[in-house]
Design an enzyme around this catalytic site. Sequence first.
Site, mmCIF file in Angstrom:
data_model
loop_
_atom_site.group_PDB
_atom_site.id
_atom_site.type_symbol
_atom_site.label_atom_id
_atom_site.label_comp_id
_atom_site.label_asym_id
_atom_site.label_seq_id
_atom_site.Cartn_x
_atom_site.Cartn_y
_atom_site.Cartn_z
ATOM 1 C CG HIS A 5 -50.705 -20.425 -13.019
ATOM 2 N ND1 HIS A 5 -51.546 -21.505 -12.925
ATOM 3 C CD2 HIS A 5 -50.863 -19.937 -14.272
ATOM 4 C CE1 HIS A 5 -52.209 -21.664 -14.060
ATOM 5 N NE2 HIS A 5 -51.807 -20.727 -14.904
ATOM 6 C CD GLU A 78 -52.023 -17.751 -20.892
ATOM 7 O OE1 GLU A 78 -51.326 -17.020 -21.640
ATOM 8 O OE2 GLU A 78 -51.723 -18.919 -20.588
#
Length: 205
Positions: A5, A78
């Site tokens: 990202h 994550e």
Amino acid sequence: MLWRHGQTAWNLEQRFQGNTDIELTAEGVAQARRAARLLAALHPDAIIASDLSRAAATAAELAAVTGLPVTHYEGLRETFAGEWQGLTHTEIVARYGEQYAAWKRGEPVRRGGGELETEVADRAAPVVLTAADKLADDGVLVVVSHGGTIRTTIGRLLGLESTSWESLGGLTNCCWSVLGEGARGWRLLEHNAGTLPEPVLGDDS
């Protein structure tokens, strides 16, 4: 292809994000937009992404260029790092120095009481493999996720021992790694790249 990202405020502050849902900065959106124009040239066939907003917003930029839908998966989030989340690197070393050192040595550590790296791979790698299996042999899958999750997933797909996953190194915001299937399984073709893959010329082609 596994794509990290764009930039967030916590990235700039060197705070451990984990699965805390932090949005992209304006620069992060711009990074995703620039990268999306490049990645569209690879003619991806499918896009999957973490459901955390920073990954979802990054994936949305590629979807806007290609017209492809994005399928979001919690399994691509994550690493959950418990008490480490929200702390700066300096704070983590000061408060959890022994734990941090053990993790850097490659020992199985529940950072801040969170997930083991192998547990992250256990949930993320099957998502990637299932999505890849749905494509034709020459299909291009883009996986939009997070630095730690991408590293552990690559390590698992390459069959590396978990103690050596750290040797892969990190990914810069909005950079990507490219894997392909070879005669002996998955191969790492590009790592932490920000430009389109070039053909391999020479004895290793």
